[in-house]
Design a protein around this motif. Structure first.
Motif, PDB file in Angstrom:
ATOM      1  N   LEU A 135     -65.017  11.625 -44.398  1.00 17.72           N
ATOM      2  CA  LEU A 135     -64.020  11.787 -43.579  1.00 17.72           C
ATOM      3  C   LEU A 135     -63.801  10.407 -42.521  1.00 17.72           C
ATOM      4  N   ASN A 136     -64.012   9.578 -42.911  1.00 16.22           N
ATOM      5  CA  ASN A 136     -63.474   8.118 -42.325  1.00 16.22           C
ATOM      6  C   ASN A 136     -62.022   7.918 -42.234  1.00 16.22           C
ATOM      7  N   ARG A 137     -61.520   8.388 -43.345  1.00 14.90           N
ATOM      8  CA  ARG A 137     -59.880   8.155 -43.285  1.00 14.90           C
ATOM      9  C   ARG A 137     -59.375   9.221 -42.616  1.00 14.90           C
ATOM     10  N   ALA A 138     -59.724  10.337 -42.038  1.00 16.48           N
ATOM     11  CA  ALA A 138     -59.071  11.524 -41.607  1.00 16.48           C
ATOM     12  C   ALA A 138     -58.632  10.960 -40.045  1.00 16.48           C
ATOM     13  N   GLY A 139     -57.308  11.086 -39.922  1.00 21.14           N
ATOM     14  CA  GLY A 139     -56.624  11.025 -38.440  1.00 21.14           C
ATOM     15  C   GLY A 139     -56.133   9.403 -38.621  1.00 21.14           C
ATOM     16  N   THR A 140     -56.172   8.670 -39.707  1.00 19.72           N
ATOM     17  CA  THR A 140     -55.544   7.564 -39.869  1.00 19.72           C
ATOM     18  C   THR A 140     -54.157   7.469 -39.876  1.00 19.72           C
ATOM     19  N   PRO A 141     -53.307   6.637 -39.156  1.00 18.08           N
ATOM     20  CA  PRO A 141     -52.105   6.736 -38.708  1.00 18.08           C
ATOM     21  C   PRO A 141     -51.362   6.206 -40.187  1.00 18.08           C
TER      22      PRO A 141
ATOM     23  N   GLN B 216     -31.537   4.204 -51.510  1.00 17.84           N
ATOM     24  CA  GLN B 216     -31.304   4.942 -50.177  1.00 17.84           C
ATOM     25  C   GLN B 216     -32.529   5.687 -49.718  1.00 17.84           C
ATOM     26  N   LEU B 217     -32.755   5.723 -48.307  1.00 11.69           N
ATOM     27  CA  LEU B 217     -34.099   6.449 -47.776  1.00 11.69           C
ATOM     28  C   LEU B 217     -33.431   7.562 -47.015  1.00 11.69           C
ATOM     29  N   ASN B 218     -34.476   8.598 -47.291  1.00 12.44           N
ATOM     30  CA  ASN B 218     -33.999   9.900 -46.597  1.00 12.44           C
ATOM     31  C   ASN B 218     -34.480   9.777 -45.038  1.00 12.44           C
ATOM     32  N   ARG B 219     -35.847   9.583 -45.040  1.00 11.48           N
ATOM     33  CA  ARG B 219     -36.510   9.593 -43.639  1.00 11.48           C
ATOM     34  C   ARG B 219     -37.926   8.282 -43.700  1.00 11.48           C
ATOM     35  N   ILE B 220     -38.187   8.206 -42.397  1.00  8.09           N
ATOM     36  CA  ILE B 220     -39.558   7.716 -42.445  1.00  8.09           C
ATOM     37  C   ILE B 220     -40.178   8.669 -41.083  1.00  8.09           C
ATOM     38  N   HIS B 221     -41.512   9.347 -41.523  1.00  9.36           N
ATOM     39  CA  HIS B 221     -41.890  10.047 -40.338  1.00  9.36           C
ATOM     40  C   HIS B 221     -43.520   9.641 -40.434  1.00  9.36           C
ATOM     41  N   ILE B 222     -43.910   9.763 -39.049  1.00 11.33           N
ATOM     42  CA  ILE B 222     -45.499   9.578 -38.939  1.00 11.33           C
ATOM     43  C   ILE B 222     -46.329  10.677 -39.056  1.00 11.33           C
ATOM     44  N   GLU B 223     -47.553  10.696 -39.520  1.00 12.56           N
ATOM     45  CA  GLU B 223     -48.433  11.566 -39.623  1.00 12.56           C
ATOM     46  C   GLU B 223     -49.879  11.156 -39.861  1.00 12.56           C
ATOM     47  N   GLU B 224     -50.751  12.022 -39.854  1.00  9.73           N
ATOM     48  CA  GLU B 224     -52.160  11.720 -39.844  1.00  9.73           C
ATOM     49  C   GLU B 224     -52.557  11.744 -41.212  1.00  9.73           C
ATOM     50  N   ASP B 225     -53.503  10.776 -41.919  1.00 10.03           N
ATOM     51  CA  ASP B 225     -54.172  11.142 -43.085  1.00 10.03           C
ATOM     52  C   ASP B 225     -55.239  12.004 -43.149  1.00 10.03           C
ATOM     53  N   ALA B 226     -55.602  12.740 -44.225  1.00  8.94           N
ATOM     54  CA  ALA B 226     -56.690  13.340 -44.381  1.00  8.94           C
ATOM     55  C   ALA B 226     -57.884  12.636 -44.906  1.00  8.94           C
TER      56      ALA B 226
END
Length: 481
Positions: free
Chosen positions: A146-152, A120-130
């Motif tokens: 910081l290449n990865r910063a802001g990656t979805p 069972q899943l609780n949730r899936i949410h969108i966020e940006e990477d550090a």
């Protein structure tokens, strides 16, 4: 043993980097492998006066995964700031949907020793990477990329309903297959585009209250997820059996030494001081949007497997093997329109063709023969002109070296055509039996399994060209006379 006294309770958080060309709120590239700090812009670096702009493709990919996993898609959304300080977090906060996820509920079905189980899943949410901190480049400094910063990212969070390392392994395996199938994420754990955090606790069997949890961060392979859980469960049981108290903390896994080690005490949600992101407007997802995305959805792996079984009469094993990857399943569908032999095509795809790709560390979409040539070698072998083992090795490699030729010409040139002449076959059989008189006596005395030995000798004498079905009949006939 002490382990039998306890129930293991695991919740997994999987961070899937989305297959977009640009970042979540900026136009910087998300491609892997660039020189450090080259895929950055004033927005990624959080320069004063810069404002984020939402990448709409991210929302579509999140909805697509939510539909596939039977989630409820929430209609109204806003982003929040998750505040914490870390050197590779340029803004000093992370923009996330943590408090208002795009997808709620849902499940992933896995196979266990006891049968199917829905995780069972609780949730899936969108966020940006550090960004990424590199601690091993310099003796006295940490390097920041910081290449990865802001990656979805999509963070896919289960309920605490996983009860063994094996179940966790199966869950990550299935989830990785689904995100790759949908082209939501490339699933490359070695490059960090799919990472897993495991929240692990133990309790005495029969208890319902969850124990103190420990989080093991950034597990970068399915195998390491399993091993890290196993070693951490053993550690937690050891602490409990010694009468000591488990500390809530964040740990990391050292794969070289197969151990976990402490990173920091574990933060709770209150420590992050969530509040709505003022620079991004709220947005709404309508039922029309969801239905439009549904129409673009491919058939999912389990449904495709069922389709292969029902349409082409394949075994479930063959269908599952074909559906390891969507591109492979699509190739099978195209090949069978050229060969009209469903089983042989399956054998070649999951056998010689895929084995070649594994050996060359590539995939079927990059196979050196086009599909017409692949179908040609399948059909030529089906005619019985060349033995399958010879065709799948010598003839296939010759075809790859000469892709503008054809199977018949290459088989003739290399003298691979199977010998069906009874007189020639009978001569080889006589030679094989004459060379092993003692084994012939044993066969006649009842050791019928020796027929394989005789057949193998005939195959050797013929250079692999003998029609073995006819050979076996000749051997049985001569030995029964």
């Amino acid at each position: 043993m002490a382990q039998h006294k306890y129930e293991v309770v695991i919740g997994l958080e999987v961070h899937a980097q989305l297959s977009t060309n640009t970042k979540l709120f900026a136009g910087d590239s998300t491609s892997f492998g660039a020189a450090p700090n080259t895929h950055v812009s004033p927005i990624t670096l959080a320069h004063p006066g810069t404002l984020p702009t939402m990448n709409k493709e991210v929302i579509a990919l999140a909805i697509k995964l939510g539909i596939a996993l039977q989630c409820d898609i929430a209609p109204l959304h806003y982003f929040a700031r998750k505040n914490y300080f870390y050197p590779d977090l340029p803004k000093g906060y992370q923009v996330s949907q943590h408090t208002n996820p795009i997808c709620n509920g849902g499940f992933v079905t896995i196979n266990t020793a006891s049968g199917e189980k829905k995780i069972q899943l609780n949730r899936i949410h969108i966020e940006e990477d550090a960004g990424k901190s590199l601690h091993d480049l310099y003796d006295t400094h940490t390097a920041i990329d910081l290449n990865r910063a802001g990656t979805p990212l999509l963070e896919i969070v289960t309920e605490p309903c996983i009860h063994s390392a094996d179940e966790a392994f199966a869950y990550i395996t299935v989830l990785r297959k689904i995100v790759r199938w949908l082209n939501v994420c490339d699933g490359n754990m070695e490059e960090g585009s799919l990472r897993c955090d495991a929240n692990i606790s133990i309790r005495l069997k029969g208890e319902t209250t969850l124990g103190t949890r420990v989080e093991v961060k950034n597990l970068n392979s399915i195998r390491n997820v399993k091993k890290a859980i196993e070693v951490e469960v053993d550690r937690l049981i050891g602490i409990t059996e010694a009468g000591e108290k488990i500390k809530q903390e964040t740990r990391s896994y050292d794969a070289d030494n197969n151990r976990t080690f402490s990173l920091r005490s574990k933060e709770d949600a209150d420590d992050y001081r969530y509040f709505p992101e003022p620079d991004l407007p709220a947005f709404e997802i309508s039922t029309v949007d969801i239905e439009a995305i549904k129409k673009t959805m491919p058939m999912l792996p389990n449904a495709w497997q069922t389709h292969l079984v029902n349409t082409y009469g394949l075994s479930l094993y063959d269908a599952a093997a074909i559906c390891i990857d969507k591109a492979d399943a699509e190739m099978y569908e195209r090949l069978v329109t050229l060969t009209n032999n469903y089983k042989s095509t399956a054998n070649w795809l999951i056998g010689p063709f895929r084995n070649y790709c594994i050996d060359k560390q590539t995939n079927l979409s990059e196979f050196p023969l086009n599909e017409t040539a692949m179908a040609d070698i399948i059909m030529y072998t089906d005619k019985g002109m060349v033995h399958y083992n010879v065709a799948s090795t010598k003839l296939l490699m010759a075809y790859i070296d000469h892709p503008n030729s054809n199977a018949a010409a290459l088989a003739q040139q290399l003298q691979l055509i199977q010998e069906n002449d009874t007189d020639a076959l009978s001569k080889w059989v006589d030679e094989a039996l004459a060379a092993m008189p003692d084994k012939v006596k044993e066969y006649k005395a009842g050791k019928k399994g020796l027929i394989g030995l005789f057949a193998g000798q005939v195959k050797k004498l013929s250079g692999g060209k003998a029609d073995m079905q006819t050979v076996n009949k000749l051997i049985e006939s001569k030995l029964s006379s």
